[in-house]
Write a protein that holds these residues in place. Structure first.
Motif, mmCIF file in Angstrom:
data_model
loop_
_atom_site.group_PDB
_atom_site.id
_atom_site.type_symbol
_atom_site.label_atom_id
_atom_site.label_comp_id
_atom_site.label_asym_id
_atom_site.label_seq_id
_atom_site.Cartn_x
_atom_site.Cartn_y
_atom_site.Cartn_z
ATOM 1 N N MET A 29 0.647 -1.388 -0.084
ATOM 2 C CA MET A 29 0.062 -0.054 0.103
ATOM 3 C C MET A 29 0.906 1.207 -0.090
ATOM 4 O O MET A 29 1.786 1.321 0.733
ATOM 5 C CB MET A 29 -0.955 0.189 1.369
ATOM 6 N N GLU A 30 0.360 2.190 -0.883
ATOM 7 C CA GLU A 30 1.227 3.547 -0.875
ATOM 8 C C GLU A 30 0.299 4.598 -0.398
ATOM 9 O O GLU A 30 1.022 5.813 0.089
ATOM 10 C CB GLU A 30 1.704 3.906 -2.159
ATOM 11 N N THR A 31 -1.032 4.438 -0.624
ATOM 12 C CA THR A 31 -1.943 5.597 0.113
ATOM 13 C C THR A 31 -3.022 4.803 0.914
ATOM 14 O O THR A 31 -3.782 4.145 0.504
ATOM 15 C CB THR A 31 -2.761 6.569 -1.030
ATOM 16 N N LEU A 32 -3.242 5.360 1.844
ATOM 17 C CA LEU A 32 -4.270 4.828 2.842
ATOM 18 C C LEU A 32 -5.506 5.762 2.766
ATOM 19 O O LEU A 32 -5.350 6.903 2.994
ATOM 20 C CB LEU A 32 -3.872 4.788 4.466
ATOM 21 N N ASP A 76 -6.063 -3.002 -5.076
ATOM 22 C CA ASP A 76 -6.486 -1.904 -4.218
ATOM 23 C C ASP A 76 -7.910 -2.632 -3.274
ATOM 24 O O ASP A 76 -8.647 -3.489 -3.705
ATOM 25 C CB ASP A 76 -7.303 -0.791 -4.745
ATOM 26 N N ALA A 77 -7.800 -2.392 -1.923
ATOM 27 C CA ALA A 77 -8.457 -3.151 -1.090
ATOM 28 C C ALA A 77 -9.541 -2.257 -0.361
ATOM 29 O O ALA A 77 -9.074 -0.989 0.270
ATOM 30 C CB ALA A 77 -7.665 -3.715 -0.008
ATOM 31 N N ALA A 136 -16.664 -1.283 -9.093
ATOM 32 C CA ALA A 136 -16.430 0.026 -9.615
ATOM 33 C C ALA A 136 -14.757 0.265 -9.511
ATOM 34 O O ALA A 136 -14.334 1.022 -10.521
ATOM 35 C CB ALA A 136 -16.816 1.127 -9.027
ATOM 36 N N VAL A 137 -13.945 -0.434 -8.807
ATOM 37 C CA VAL A 137 -12.447 -0.210 -8.947
ATOM 38 C C VAL A 137 -12.045 -0.862 -10.034
ATOM 39 O O VAL A 137 -12.176 -2.213 -10.059
ATOM 40 C CB VAL A 137 -12.060 -0.549 -7.466
ATOM 41 N N ASP A 138 -11.266 -0.132 -10.687
ATOM 42 C CA ASP A 138 -10.897 -0.672 -12.193
ATOM 43 C C ASP A 138 -9.354 -0.927 -12.053
ATOM 44 O O ASP A 138 -8.475 -0.414 -12.176
ATOM 45 C CB ASP A 138 -10.755 0.474 -13.126
ATOM 46 N N SER A 139 -8.835 -2.095 -11.234
ATOM 47 C CA SER A 139 -7.860 -2.544 -10.858
ATOM 48 C C SER A 139 -7.850 -4.044 -11.103
ATOM 49 O O SER A 139 -8.524 -4.552 -11.000
ATOM 50 C CB SER A 139 -7.312 -2.329 -9.683
ATOM 51 N N SER A 140 -6.218 -4.563 -11.284
ATOM 52 C CA SER A 140 -6.099 -5.754 -11.737
ATOM 53 C C SER A 140 -6.662 -6.692 -10.526
ATOM 54 O O SER A 140 -6.738 -7.844 -10.561
ATOM 55 C CB SER A 140 -4.874 -6.133 -12.166
ATOM 56 N N SER A 141 -6.419 -6.069 -9.366
ATOM 57 C CA SER A 141 -6.985 -6.911 -8.017
ATOM 58 C C SER A 141 -7.807 -5.875 -7.262
ATOM 59 O O SER A 141 -7.451 -5.131 -6.876
ATOM 60 C CB SER A 141 -5.696 -7.641 -7.217
ATOM 61 N N ASN A 162 -11.517 -6.945 2.448
ATOM 62 C CA ASN A 162 -11.075 -7.455 4.032
ATOM 63 C C ASN A 162 -9.894 -8.291 4.158
ATOM 64 O O ASN A 162 -9.918 -9.376 4.568
ATOM 65 C CB ASN A 162 -12.271 -7.979 4.779
ATOM 66 N N ALA A 163 -8.879 -7.987 3.128
ATOM 67 C CA ALA A 163 -7.638 -8.591 3.343
ATOM 68 C C ALA A 163 -6.396 -7.695 2.627
ATOM 69 O O ALA A 163 -6.951 -6.537 1.943
ATOM 70 C CB ALA A 163 -7.656 -10.054 2.441
ATOM 71 N N SER A 164 -5.363 -8.107 3.142
ATOM 72 C CA SER A 164 -4.165 -7.203 2.664
ATOM 73 C C SER A 164 -3.953 -7.251 1.218
ATOM 74 O O SER A 164 -3.798 -8.244 0.526
ATOM 75 C CB SER A 164 -3.051 -7.506 3.411
ATOM 76 N N THR A 165 -3.605 -6.011 0.638
ATOM 77 C CA THR A 165 -2.905 -5.804 -0.657
ATOM 78 C C THR A 165 -1.689 -6.742 -0.993
ATOM 79 O O THR A 165 -1.715 -7.125 -2.070
ATOM 80 C CB THR A 165 -2.430 -4.433 -0.902
ATOM 81 N N ARG A 166 -1.192 -7.182 -0.058
ATOM 82 C CA ARG A 166 -0.100 -7.988 -0.199
ATOM 83 C C ARG A 166 -0.223 -9.482 -0.620
ATOM 84 O O ARG A 166 0.598 -10.183 -1.057
ATOM 85 C CB ARG A 166 0.637 -8.052 1.145
ATOM 86 N N PHE A 167 -1.562 -9.789 -0.639
ATOM 87 C CA PHE A 167 -1.815 -11.036 -1.263
ATOM 88 C C PHE A 167 -1.721 -11.110 -2.780
ATOM 89 O O PHE A 167 -2.022 -12.403 -3.299
ATOM 90 C CB PHE A 167 -3.340 -11.576 -0.842
#
Lengths: 418, 418
Positions: B261-264, B343-344, B359-364, B368-373
């Motif tokens: 994550m780079e922005t919270l 994005d989570a 609506a979120v246009d992201s590859s993942s 309720n889980a970490s972006t690190r997955f």
């Protein structure tokens, strides 16, 4: 505003519309398509008037008969556009479908959701009915689109665009989801294919020259169709009746289509049994034959084929014929000289069919059926934006799914990575 | 032979090898992978010697510590390469699988067969273990590959390549199925990405500069990864404990990875409940915080974020924090400033989760889980050639399937088109 600024403005509007289209629900998209169909039906006099002006200008400009034929918007073609919109409305909505949702050892669930590509640029030539067709596929697949038709069809395309926009408006979708480029300046194409920030993929439709130029210059991915040098191979173990029926249909059903056979390959143990019969029937249909030396021994009156014939897409009543001595030689010929479009084997051999299916590197590989079946409607896609001869992203007939991508969706319950 | 001629020769050999690889059976490909693993194990002294020479030259050239670390082929890294080959051998073979084989109204049966892409060019930087990893994925997916590693790792890469080639030979596969470019001439890259006749797709791995340059100049499709500006959004309906755990894990589990994550983003009704606790724990981990004006009201001692922070991939212990007033604003921020990577959302709201996923246009897109997955292994792909931030062809973590395409297969019984 110059052409570059104009195209960037279209791109920005398309990008904005795309995010609304991605979230549009299925009912809303279908309502738009049906409203467009109704609007086209109501606008027949306006469409015919606009098309008559394009036709008149085309004649004055000296367009040839084939081009004028493609440009003409007859009453039957308007019927077809309307019917096409109804058909696309009836197709299943690919967007939002989730597949493969499985639990992983970490406890998270992972699957894939089908999503639109975003903004699709479509570049095409004279046929104005493509405007409605392409727009409907982009709308149903949740994309925004920028349509650049041939300059000779500008008035027809704009009259169709008015109907499309009124359909979008009626369904509460953004009017900029479908934009028809209003300038005939050729710089518009150069700009459309060079805006990766605003356009996600380009689909060019038209002659090979146009498509090669676009593929070469584009700064965004291109879903494209180049040649259709298609083969039928009559195997050693072919049934003679099936072989003759398929070889005739693949060549003579239509001459100008990309899935028409251009080269016939015949195993040497079959050549004397099938070639004289076939040649007689081809000649009765007015097909000019060009043969390899082995073929000429059986058909001494036909023309000799030269090296260039093996890789030529005639799109005409001309057929090259080559006798081969093995299945492997046939496969090698197809992979080397063909265009990886559509190739068929006629055989009763289980093993030969299996080898051919695996080894032929074409977008459609067919056993005991005509190459003419390679088509989105025949394959059950319901509609077709084109046939891709690429391997990346979409290969073969491209329907709604080719205008989509997938994103991973992950569901957890507070899971963190260890 | 100059560099251009040399690369064309590699390309021609790869193209030939590709057709043999496409027909190789699963057992043969697995035998090659296991033979490579055994060859690497037997060649440890040779690998260590070659790597020591690269390391020495690297030190003499003044490579920085991070680069030298990536270049080093420790005993544990050799173990990992060997283990990786065993894992890829154990994966299911994607090639030849047929799906969706259905009868059509015409009587033909139509389905799709999974096939290799052909020749894959892989361009990477210092890490020599990528040589074995990338080769194994290309072999298992039935492709030929041309590998161009960093010039500083040339000797290590060639020692690994010898083991790969001996494995191919042992399994009876063409030795030119995997070719490591033997010149450090930079023109080799320019040529590799400009040979559409011989290379079907390029996979660049490395820094953003390298990848942007390749994507810009390539004449063939590129499967690429650019930025990872990933977000966690703590929703109005978030569970506080889950929110804190996920936000900490997504930032502090590893700083240098693309799914960090780079922005919270925090909903304003949650900000006072979670931000002070979170800030304390971030600061205990040495994470520098940069906040929007709303954040600064709650955390007056942190630095103010400026506009550029919202689109920066820090790859470092730095985090930008923004308070938003709605789910819609969070989604809009992510789609506008993010890189469409991962994005989570943290939420207990069924409806908010559903809206976010769509609506979120992201590859993942994660609930309720970490972006690190966001990782090929965590997703169950078994292996990963990279993470694609493109939408065309492959999106998100790319495993074996991303190195394949599909062709249509049609079965008839003498069918012709009416």
């Amino acid at each position: 505003m110059n052409t570059q600024e104009y195209m960037i403005a279209l791109g920005q509007q398309a990008r904005q519309a795309a995010s609304q289209m991605a979230s549009a629900d299925t009912g809303q998209k279908n309502r738009a398509l049906l409203a467009m169909a109704a609007a086209l039906d109501a606008a027949r006099p306006r469409l015919e008037q606009a098309n008559a002006e394009d036709m008149q200008a085309g004649r004055a400009k000296g367009l040839d008969a084939a081009m004028l034929d493609r440009l003409e918007l007859t009453s039957a073609r308007i019927d077809n556009m309307i019917e096409g919109l109804h058909q696309v409305a009836a197709l299943a909505d690919p967007i939002g479908g989730i597949t493969g949702m499985n639990y992983r050892p970490s406890g998270i669930q992972v699957g894939k959701m089908r999503v639109p590509l975003g903004v699709i640029g479509i570049i095409y030539e004279s046929r104005p009915n493509v405007t409605a067709e392409a727009a409907s596929l982009c709308i149903k697949s949740g994309n925004a689109t920028i349509l650049r038709g041939g300059s000779e069809a500008l008035k027809s395309n704009q009259a169709i665009a008015e109907c499309i926009i009124s359909g979008l408006r009626e369904a509460g979708l953004p009017e900029t989801a479908v934009q028809v480029v209003a300038t005939t300046d050729r710089e518009a194409v150069g700009q459309l294919i060079s805006m990766p920030d605003y356009v996600d993929v380009i689909v060019p439709r038209g002659g090979k020259g146009l498509i090669e130029r676009i593929a070469k210059d584009a700064r965004v991915p291109v879903i494209k169709h180049l040649d259709g040098v298609c083969h039928v191979y009559i195997d050693r173990a072919a049934d003679k009746v099936k072989a003759i029926n398929i070889a005739l249909n693949a060549k003579t059903h239509r001459y100008g289509t990309c899935n028409t056979m251009e080269t016939l390959l015949v195993h040497n143990e079959q050549a004397s049994a099938v070639l004289p019969d076939l040649a007689e029937r081809y000649q009765a249909s007015g097909v000019e034959l060009r043969g390899c030396p082995e073929t000429l021994k059986l058909l001494p009156l036909i023309k000799a084929a030269d090296e260039s014939d093996w890789s030529t897409e005639y799109l005409a009543p001309v057929l090259a014929i080559k006798v081969v001595s093995s299945l492997e030689q046939a496969i090698q010929h197809i992979n080397q000289y063909g265009s990886h479009h559509t190739d068929a084997i006629v055989t009763e051999s289980y093993t030969d069919a299996r080898v051919f299916l695996r080894a032929v590197d074409s977008s459609s590989v067919i056993v005991n059926a005509s190459t003419r079946f390679a088509d989105g409607f025949e394959y059950g896609l319901g509609a077709e934006i084109g046939i891709s001869t690429d391997k990346i992203h979409a290969r073969g007939p491209v329907g709604l799914e080719g205008l989509t991508s997938e994103k991973y969706v992950v569901l957890g319950d507070g899971h963190v990575r260890q």
